[in-house]
Design a protein around this motif. Structure first.
Motif, PDB file in Angstrom:
ATOM      1  N   ILE A  18      56.020   4.388 115.131  1.00  0.00           N
ATOM      2  CA  ILE A  18      55.556   3.126 114.572  1.00  0.00           C
ATOM      3  C   ILE A  18      56.255   2.887 113.246  1.00  0.00           C
ATOM      4  CG2 ILE A  18      53.310   3.136 115.708  1.00  0.00           C
ATOM      5  CD1 ILE A  18      52.098   4.188 113.093  1.00  0.00           C
ATOM      6  N   MET A  19      56.195   1.646 112.808  1.00  0.00           N
ATOM      7  CA  MET A  19      56.802   1.280 111.541  1.00  0.00           C
ATOM      8  C   MET A  19      56.058   1.994 110.413  1.00  0.00           C
ATOM      9  SD  MET A  19      57.590  -2.555 110.179  1.00  0.00           S
ATOM     10  CE  MET A  19      55.895  -3.016 109.883  1.00  0.00           C
ATOM     11  N   LYS A  20      56.791   2.506 109.473  1.00  0.00           N
ATOM     12  CA  LYS A  20      56.191   3.190 108.332  1.00  0.00           C
ATOM     13  C   LYS A  20      55.601   2.161 107.387  1.00  0.00           C
ATOM     14  CE  LYS A  20      57.109   6.907 105.134  1.00  0.00           C
ATOM     15  NZ  LYS A  20      56.183   7.887 105.690  1.00  0.00           N
ATOM     16  N   GLU A  21      54.413   2.467 106.863  1.00  0.00           N
ATOM     17  CA  GLU A  21      53.774   1.567 105.909  1.00  0.00           C
ATOM     18  C   GLU A  21      54.608   1.516 104.641  1.00  0.00           C
ATOM     19  OE1 GLU A  21      49.841   1.535 103.137  1.00  0.00           O
ATOM     20  OE2 GLU A  21      49.580   2.227 105.187  1.00  0.00           O
ATOM     21  N   PRO A  22      54.934   0.316 104.179  1.00  0.00           N
ATOM     22  CA  PRO A  22      55.743   0.211 102.970  1.00  0.00           C
ATOM     23  C   PRO A  22      55.036   0.843 101.774  1.00  0.00           C
ATOM     24  CG  PRO A  22      55.406  -1.942 103.990  1.00  0.00           C
ATOM     25  CD  PRO A  22      54.555  -0.978 104.714  1.00  0.00           C
ATOM     26  N   THR A  23      55.768   1.628 101.017  1.00  0.00           N
ATOM     27  CA  THR A  23      55.215   2.225  99.811  1.00  0.00           C
ATOM     28  C   THR A  23      56.215   2.083  98.681  1.00  0.00           C
ATOM     29  OG1 THR A  23      56.126   4.395 100.335  1.00  0.00           O
ATOM     30  CG2 THR A  23      53.870   3.963 101.067  1.00  0.00           C
ATOM     31  N   THR A  24      55.736   2.330  97.504  1.00  0.00           N
ATOM     32  CA  THR A  24      56.596   2.346  96.332  1.00  0.00           C
ATOM     33  C   THR A  24      56.689   3.795  95.873  1.00  0.00           C
ATOM     34  OG1 THR A  24      54.729   2.039  94.856  1.00  0.00           O
ATOM     35  CG2 THR A  24      55.819   0.040  95.656  1.00  0.00           C
ATOM     36  N   PRO A  25      57.520   4.089  94.903  1.00  0.00           N
ATOM     37  CA  PRO A  25      57.619   5.476  94.446  1.00  0.00           C
ATOM     38  C   PRO A  25      56.285   6.070  93.999  1.00  0.00           C
ATOM     39  CG  PRO A  25      59.413   4.186  93.540  1.00  0.00           C
ATOM     40  CD  PRO A  25      58.492   3.233  94.246  1.00  0.00           C
ATOM     41  N   THR A  26      55.347   5.246  93.567  1.00  0.00           N
ATOM     42  CA  THR A  26      54.066   5.771  93.102  1.00  0.00           C
ATOM     43  C   THR A  26      52.951   5.590  94.115  1.00  0.00           C
ATOM     44  OG1 THR A  26      53.591   3.682  91.990  1.00  0.00           O
ATOM     45  CG2 THR A  26      54.615   5.420  90.667  1.00  0.00           C
ATOM     46  N   GLY A  27      53.264   5.159  95.320  1.00  0.00           N
ATOM     47  CA  GLY A  27      52.251   5.008  96.353  1.00  0.00           C
ATOM     48  C   GLY A  27      52.112   3.582  96.809  1.00  0.00           C
ATOM     49  N   SER A  28      51.238   3.372  97.772  1.00  0.00           N
ATOM     50  CA  SER A  28      51.060   2.034  98.308  1.00  0.00           C
ATOM     51  C   SER A  28      50.409   1.119  97.280  1.00  0.00           C
ATOM     52  CB  SER A  28      50.194   2.081  99.570  1.00  0.00           C
ATOM     53  OG  SER A  28      48.851   2.345  99.235  1.00  0.00           O
ATOM     54  N   PHE A  29      50.672  -0.170  97.400  1.00  0.00           N
ATOM     55  CA  PHE A  29      50.109  -1.144  96.464  1.00  0.00           C
ATOM     56  C   PHE A  29      48.589  -1.112  96.514  1.00  0.00           C
ATOM     57  CE2 PHE A  29      48.325  -5.307  95.586  1.00  0.00           C
ATOM     58  CZ  PHE A  29      48.747  -5.471  94.284  1.00  0.00           C
ATOM     59  N   LYS A  30      48.032  -1.037  97.702  1.00  0.00           N
ATOM     60  CA  LYS A  30      46.576  -1.014  97.846  1.00  0.00           C
ATOM     61  C   LYS A  30      45.974   0.156  97.081  1.00  0.00           C
ATOM     62  CE  LYS A  30      42.943  -0.951 101.380  1.00  0.00           C
ATOM     63  NZ  LYS A  30      42.019  -1.695 100.604  1.00  0.00           N
ATOM     64  N   LYS A  31      46.581   1.327  97.238  1.00  0.00           N
ATOM     65  CA  LYS A  31      46.072   2.521  96.554  1.00  0.00           C
ATOM     66  C   LYS A  31      46.183   2.365  95.033  1.00  0.00           C
ATOM     67  CE  LYS A  31      46.555   7.517  96.418  1.00  0.00           C
ATOM     68  NZ  LYS A  31      47.293   8.690  96.910  1.00  0.00           N
ATOM     69  N   ARG A  32      47.341   1.893  94.565  1.00  0.00           N
ATOM     70  CA  ARG A  32      47.539   1.735  93.119  1.00  0.00           C
ATOM     71  C   ARG A  32      46.617   0.671  92.542  1.00  0.00           C
ATOM     72  NH1 ARG A  32      52.527  -0.325  92.020  1.00  0.00           N
ATOM     73  NH2 ARG A  32      52.860  -0.747  94.199  1.00  0.00           N
ATOM     74  N   SER A  33      46.365  -0.392  93.318  1.00  0.00           N
ATOM     75  CA  SER A  33      45.517  -1.470  92.795  1.00  0.00           C
ATOM     76  C   SER A  33      44.061  -1.029  92.668  1.00  0.00           C
ATOM     77  CB  SER A  33      45.624  -2.713  93.675  1.00  0.00           C
ATOM     78  OG  SER A  33      45.056  -2.471  94.937  1.00  0.00           O
ATOM     79  N   GLU A  34      43.694   0.018  93.397  1.00  0.00           N
ATOM     80  CA  GLU A  34      42.311   0.483  93.359  1.00  0.00           C
ATOM     81  C   GLU A  34      42.086   1.642  92.392  1.00  0.00           C
ATOM     82  OE1 GLU A  34      41.644   1.303  97.478  1.00  0.00           O
ATOM     83  OE2 GLU A  34      41.303  -0.811  97.969  1.00  0.00           O
ATOM     84  N   THR A  35      43.136   2.154  91.792  1.00  0.00           N
ATOM     85  CA  THR A  35      42.968   3.260  90.849  1.00  0.00           C
ATOM     86  C   THR A  35      42.884   2.742  89.421  1.00  0.00           C
ATOM     87  OG1 THR A  35      45.358   3.595  90.686  1.00  0.00           O
ATOM     88  CG2 THR A  35      44.197   4.929  92.303  1.00  0.00           C
ATOM     89  N   ASN A  36      42.120   3.440  88.609  1.00  0.00           N
ATOM     90  CA  ASN A  36      41.957   3.120  87.179  1.00  0.00           C
ATOM     91  C   ASN A  36      41.514   1.679  86.944  1.00  0.00           C
ATOM     92  OD1 ASN A  36      42.881   5.748  86.534  1.00  0.00           O
ATOM     93  ND2 ASN A  36      44.986   5.041  86.680  1.00  0.00           N
ATOM     94  N   LEU A  37      40.648   1.181  87.785  1.00  0.00           N
ATOM     95  CA  LEU A  37      40.196  -0.208  87.653  1.00  0.00           C
ATOM     96  C   LEU A  37      39.532  -0.467  86.306  1.00  0.00           C
ATOM     97  CD1 LEU A  37      38.742  -1.327  91.092  1.00  0.00           C
ATOM     98  CD2 LEU A  37      40.630  -2.309  89.838  1.00  0.00           C
ATOM     99  N   LYS A  38      38.684   0.449  85.899  1.00  0.00           N
ATOM    100  CA  LYS A  38      37.957   0.260  84.640  1.00  0.00           C
ATOM    101  C   LYS A  38      38.934   0.133  83.464  1.00  0.00           C
ATOM    102  CE  LYS A  38      34.198   2.215  81.923  1.00  0.00           C
ATOM    103  NZ  LYS A  38      33.242   3.323  81.787  1.00  0.00           N
ATOM    104  N   GLU A  39      39.914   1.020  83.411  1.00  0.00           N
ATOM    105  CA  GLU A  39      40.896   0.998  82.329  1.00  0.00           C
ATOM    106  C   GLU A  39      41.712  -0.292  82.339  1.00  0.00           C
ATOM    107  OE1 GLU A  39      40.352   3.496  84.392  1.00  0.00           O
ATOM    108  OE2 GLU A  39      39.864   5.234  83.145  1.00  0.00           O
TER     109      GLU A  39
END
Length: 107
Positions: free
Chosen positions: A60-81
Motif C-alpha cells: 500500500i501507499m506509505k503515509e506521507p510523513t515529515t522528518p519529525t513525523g506525521s502532521f497529525k501526530k505533530r499537531s496533537e503534541t504539546n498543544l498546551k504549550e
C-alpha cells in the motif's frame, strides 16, 4: 511486453501504487510479466527505501510523513504549550525573534 531493468520496474510499481493506493503481487506479476518472487524482492527493497508499506500479498501507499513525523501526530503534541505561545502578547516578543508555529486544530 518488453523486459525492464530493476530500477525501471520499481519506478513503475511506485507509480502504480501512487495511482491505485494499493497493489497485489499477483496483479503486478500479471501486468509486468515478472515472477512473484522477483516482485516480493522489489517490494521488500522499496519498503526499506520508505516508498511503500508491504502487506500480506501486496503493498500500500506509505503515509506521507515529515522528518519529525506525521502532521497529525505533530499537531496533537504539546498543544498546551502552543496555545500559551499563541496567547502571549505580541509586544513581548523581540523584534528579531523568529517563531515557527504549527497550526493548532481547534475542537
Amino acid at each position: 511486453m518488453t523486459k525492464r531493468f530493476t530500477k525501471e520496474r520499481r519506478e513503475h510499481i511506485h507509480d502504480l501504487i501512487l495511482e491505485r493506493k494499493r497493489v497485489t503481487v499477483k496483479q503486478l506479476s500479471e501486468e509486468l510479466d515478472v515472477s512473484e518472487v522477483t516482485l516480493r524482492t522489489d517490494l521488500k527493497e522499496m519498503e526499506k527505501e520508505g516508498l511503500l508499506t508491504r502487506t500480506h500479498g501486496g503493498a500500500i501507499m506509505k503515509e506521507p510523513t515529515t522528518p519529525t513525523g506525521s502532521f497529525k501526530k505533530r499537531s496533537e503534541t504539546n498543544l498546551k504549550e502552543k496555545q500559551i505561545m499563541l496567547s502571549a502578547p505580541s509586544h513581548s516578543l523581540k523584534i528579531r525573534a523568529v517563531f515557527y508555529l504549527m497550526p493548532v486544530q481547534r475542537r
